[in-house]
Each structure stands twice: as C-alpha cells, then as structure tokens.
Write an enzyme that holds these catalytic residues in place. Structure first.
Site, short mmCIF file in Angstrom:
data_model
loop_
_atom_site.label_atom_id
_atom_site.label_comp_id
_atom_site.label_asym_id
_atom_site.label_seq_id
_atom_site.Cartn_x
_atom_site.Cartn_y
_atom_site.Cartn_z
N GLY A 191 33.63 36.78 36.51
CA GLY A 191 33.51 37.23 34.81
C GLY A 191 33.94 36.32 33.95
O GLY A 191 35.09 35.39 34.35
N GLY A 225 30.95 34.79 33.84
CA GLY A 225 29.75 34.42 34.28
C GLY A 225 28.98 33.15 33.88
O GLY A 225 27.96 32.77 34.54
N CYS A 231 41.38 26.96 34.80
CA CYS A 231 41.36 26.42 33.69
C CYS A 231 42.83 26.14 33.06
O CYS A 231 43.12 26.31 31.93
CB CYS A 231 40.43 27.07 32.65
SG CYS A 231 41.14 28.77 32.23
C1 LIG Z 1 39.28 32.44 35.07
S1 LIG Z 1 38.10 33.66 34.94
C2 LIG Z 1 36.73 33.33 35.91
C3 LIG Z 1 35.82 32.64 34.85
C4 LIG Z 1 34.29 32.43 35.45
N1 LIG Z 1 34.29 31.93 36.66
C5 LIG Z 1 33.45 31.66 34.44
O1 LIG Z 1 33.16 30.40 34.49
O2 LIG Z 1 32.87 32.46 33.62
C6 LIG Z 1 38.84 34.79 36.29
C7 LIG Z 1 38.18 36.04 36.57
O3 LIG Z 1 38.67 36.80 37.69
C8 LIG Z 1 38.72 38.05 37.22
N2 LIG Z 1 39.58 38.57 38.26
C9 LIG Z 1 40.89 38.88 38.07
N3 LIG Z 1 41.46 39.46 39.21
C10 LIG Z 1 40.63 39.49 40.30
C11 LIG Z 1 40.38 39.94 41.47
N4 LIG Z 1 41.52 40.49 42.04
N5 LIG Z 1 39.36 39.91 42.13
C12 LIG Z 1 38.20 39.35 41.61
N6 LIG Z 1 38.35 38.84 40.28
C13 LIG Z 1 39.35 38.96 39.61
C14 LIG Z 1 39.34 38.22 35.92
O4 LIG Z 1 38.71 39.67 35.27
C15 LIG Z 1 38.45 37.23 35.31
O5 LIG Z 1 37.32 37.77 34.86
#
Ligand SMILES: C[S@@+](CC[C@H](N)C(=O)[O-])C[C@H]1O[C@@H](n2cnc3c(N)ncnc32)[C@H](O)[C@@H]1O
Length: 475
Positions: free
Chosen positions: A293, A295, A412
């Site tokens: 997320g 995405g 990031c």
């Molecule tokens: C840094 S963001 C990712 C950004 C994404 N890769 C993008 O480029 O759009 C981290 C994501 O990890 C999710 N997240 C947090 N804890 C998590 C877990 N236990 N399992 C999977 N996703 C998780 C968060 O909700 C967040 O959307």
C-alpha cells in the site's frame, strides 16, 4: 474645569472592520488543523482550497491565490524550527505559554517576512488583519508588536542572533539554521557521513519543494509519449521517469487519469527497477510485494512482471490501503493479485517467490520534502516501535523467497536503525542469505555509497532518501 479637560480631545479613530483575506485565512485554518488534529498538510489543503474557490468564486480566488496559500502553509511548517527560535527572541515569555492560534498567526507572519518576497509592510499588515479576524483586536496588537520586532532583521541577521555558533554546537546550529529537530540532524548526519557541506546540502534540500515526477508504466505508456504531450523533462535516472515543469498538474495528464502512468518519485522507481533487474537463477515467474500500500512500487513491478510473463502478488495489511493497491494495479496488462494480509503471518507458502519486495513501514525521514509537518511529529521512540516489525517483515521476505531468488528490503528513511541495523541483525541469524551488490543494478547513478546496499539522497540524486538492500537466498 481642569486644564486637561479643556484641551481638545484627539478624535477616536473610527472603527474599521478587519479586512478578510481568503488566502491568509485558509493558510491559518490549515495550520490549525495540522496543530490541533494532527492533520497532514497535503490532505487538509485540497478541500480547503476547493472550499475557498467555491465561496469566493474563481475570479476572487484563482490559481495564484491557491499557489500562495499552499506556499504559506508548506513554508511555515517546514521552517517552524527556525521561526520558533525567532519568535522566542521577540516575546517575553516561553513559547509554550503563547496560545497556539496566536503562534500560528505569528509563524505565518514570520514566514512572510523572512521566507518570501512579500514586502515588509504588506507582510505585517496582512498578518495583523488576519489576527483581527481570527483572534480579535486585542491579540492583533500583540501580533503587530512582535512582527515589528521580527521585521528589524532579515533571515540571515536573525540566524546570527538565534543559532548557536557552529563551532560550539554543530548539530544545534544546523537544527536552527535548517529547521530540523536536532535528533533528526544527528541521525541524517550519521547515515550520510562526511563533513559540514554535505549535511548542509541535505538539510537544505529537505526544505525545497520536490518536483512532481511521473512514471510511465512499461507496456502501458512511454516517457517519450509523456514528454511529447506535456511540459516536462526526462527523469535523471529511471528510463520511465518524467519530471513535470513547475506548476504541472498530474491530474491534467491523461495517462495518469487512465492509470497508464502514475505519480512516483524516481527513488521509488529505482528501488523497483533494481529488484526487477537483480539476477536470479532459474525460474522468474512469481513476484511478491509484501507491503504494497498504496501501490506505487507494486504498479511498476506488476508492469515489469507482465513484460516478462511473471505474476505479482501485492499484499498489504490495511484493507483500505489494499483497495488503493487494487486501484493502482487496475488495467495492468499481465496477471496480478491483490490481498489484504499481515506480512508477519503470511498466508502464502514459504519459498514460493522468485523476487520479493519488502518496503517496510518506517519513520519516513527520507521523504521530509513531501511532508512538511512530519519532522516535528516524529519522535526517536518511533524507531523502537518500528524495529520489531521491520525485522519480522524482513524475516518473512527471506522465508517467502525460493533458494536462488532475491529479496529487496527498502525504506523511505535513511536512519541507520531502520536500514543497515535491521539487515545486519536479521542476516546474522540467516546464514542461508547473503547481500548482493545493488549498485550495478542502478547503472549511471553516482554516489550510491560503499555498498553492497544503496542509499539515495535528495541533495545528490534529487530523489527521496530511499534505502535498498538486495539479499539472495543461497540455501
Ligand atoms: C512504506 S509503505 C509501502 C509503500 C509502497 N510499497 C508503495 O510504493 O506505494 C508500508 C506499507 O506497509 C503496510 N504495513 C504495515 N504493517 C504491515 C504488515 N504487518 N504487513 C503488511 N503490510 C504492512 C502499511 O500499511 C503501508 O501501507
């Protein structure tokens, strides 16, 4: 009759209604929302701008007014550390005893005086009028008195007065001059290394407004097409990147509206590209994005996977963010699946994937250019909260990849506690995994560090400070 009472009285000034300035009122409301409700400036601004346009009419609130309101809010929030030091020098009580709405009006005024080209008299009078509207006439006098003191020096003059000398306390000096919390200065410097010039460039870059960068999703749009049709220049590093000219609106780009292109920092594009181009032995058909997320990287990975006949599973814990991932991936030319799942308790079988991205939740200290209030909200304790989750997610990634496959661990944030410390802690317990050199996978990108991991920087690469470690599972 006394002498005094015979003297003709100075006629009282007739009461003048305060002038309502929709730009400053909007900026004040945005700052209050950020202060009071912990709102994000980039989320509160668009509805406030829409409301102002509707209320005032497009002829009284045009694009230039919107740009000024945005600049006032972002600039005031970014420079809050410096401005607080200046205001503190001009009031005779501790800042915590000044009412927060008064402080917001003062900060907006200081930004106009020290951080914009608005003439001094206009900056003061606009701030006093704003104070009369939102605080009342009594407190407007206080605002007037403080801003007149601030107006006695320019920014450099004030910095000389309020910042401790560099030689006495380099970190405090940089914190005040470049408006970052001291612990953030310290953490960024630890990660960047080097002397004064580099850290100053980085802190300065954090205070710049980033360009809007698009990604042309492979197989769906090309950078050439975007360049032909819009005022834009090519990206610096990613073949899929295009940088919109100043003031360019992504919403005006048809390919973005159709999902064939997206808004994405070049650093994020490079992370996805490096993982996609890392050599893997044998099959290359199943890819996983374990923290997908909203995405951005998943959409680029899915498009690259489609070109190679591979499938992407995009997984995200928060169901509403998984919904955003589904939206970002809609129309992808190849097969993909989006699920809502906790990456620390994955529903897929171990050893399933050829490539895995874990772009873990982090402090976001590498994206301070985009979130003007973030630096003041983050606390060192946040690192302790993320630490176990980041390690658990990296362990999942290593479990999920097959022998010979590759994991990309990304943040990031350049904070060493979220980057190298996580990777080295986890790899100590995983003799069956080894770091591979990520630098050759970003051809032409200079200054990536001593490897094998890579750290991008706003001042060196014009990107967010993304970190990437590539790890191969060897046994
Ligand atoms: C840094 S963001 C990712 C950004 C994404 N890769 C993008 O480029 O759009 C981290 C994501 O990890 C999710 N997240 C947090 N804890 C998590 C877990 N236990 N399992 C999977 N996703 C998780 C968060 O909700 C967040 O959307």
């Amino acid at each position: 009759m006394s002498e005094q009472s015979r003297r003709p009285r100075k006629p009282a000034k007739p009461y003048r209604r305060p002038q309502k300035d929709p730009v400053r009122i909007l900026a004040f409301e945005a700052l209050r929302a950020v202060d009071e409700r912990d709102a994000y400036a980039n989320l509160v601004l668009p509805p406030l701008l829409r409301k102002a346009r509707e209320k005032e009419g497009p002829e009284n609130f045009d694009a230039r007014d919107a740009a000024l309101a945005t600049e006032l809010v972002y600039g005031t929030l970014r420079r809050q550390g410096t401005y607080d030091a200046v205001i503190a020098a001009c009031v005779d009580r501790p800042l915590r005893e000044v009412d927060p709405p008064v402080l917001d009006v003062l900060s907006l005024g200081v930004h106009q005086l020290l951080g914009t080209r608005i003439p001094t008299h206009a900056a003061v009078s606009a701030s006093v009028e704003l104070a009369r509207v939102v605080l009342g006439d009594g407190r407007a006098k206080f605002v007037n008195a403080v801003l007149r003191k601030v107006a006695q020096h320019d920014l450099d003059g004030w910095l000389e007065k309020v910042a401790p000398p560099y030689d006495e306390d380099p970190e405090d000096h940089l914190a005040v001059v470049h408006s970052h919390p001291r612990w953030v200065v310290s953490a960024l410097w630890d990660s960047l290394g080097g002397g004064r010039a580099g850290i100053e460039d980085l802190l300065e870059a954090d205070n710049e407004r980033p360009e809007v960068t698009l990604v042309a999703r492979p197989g769906r749009a090309t950078a050439e097409e975007l360049l032909r049709e819009h005022a834009a220049v090519p990206g610096r590093w990613s073949p899929y990147a295009v940088r919109l000219a100043e003031g360019g609106e992504p919403g005006a780009v048809e390919a973005v509206r159709e999902g064939r292109a997206g808004v994405q920092d070049e650093g994020s594009q490079l992370v996805a590209l490096a993982l996609a181009n890392a050599p893997v032995e044998g099959s290359d058909s199943r890819w996983l994005d374990g923290c997908a997320g909203p995405g951005g990287k998943a959409a680029l990975l899915a498009a690259l996977a489609a070109e190679r006949g591979a499938t992407l599973l995009a997984s995200e814990k928060q169901p509403h963010r998984a919904g955003l991932v589904a939206k970002a991936l809609a129309g992808n030319p190849g097969p993909y699946q989006v699920i809502a799942a906790d990456g620390t308790r994955p529903p897929w079988r171990p050893g399933t994937f050829d490539r895995v991205l874990m772009d873990v939740p982090c402090t976001g200290l590498g994206a301070l250019r985009r979130r003007p209030e973030a630096r003041w909200r983050r606390r060192p304790e946040d690192l302790d909260n993320f630490a176990p989750l980041q390690r658990a997610l990296l362990r999942t990634a290593l479990d999920s990849v097959r022998v010979g496959g590759v994991v990309g661990y990304a943040t990031c944030s350049p904070h060493l506690a979220e980057t190298r410390a996580v990777v080295s802690d986890v790899l100590k317990q995983r003799p069956e995994a080894e770091l591979i050199d990520a630098r050759p996978l970003l051809p032409g990108v200079p200054a990536l560090g001593e490897g094998p991991d890579v750290q991008l920087w706003p001042h060196l690469h014009g990107t967010d400070a993304m970190y990437l470690a590539l790890i191969r599972r060897t046994g």
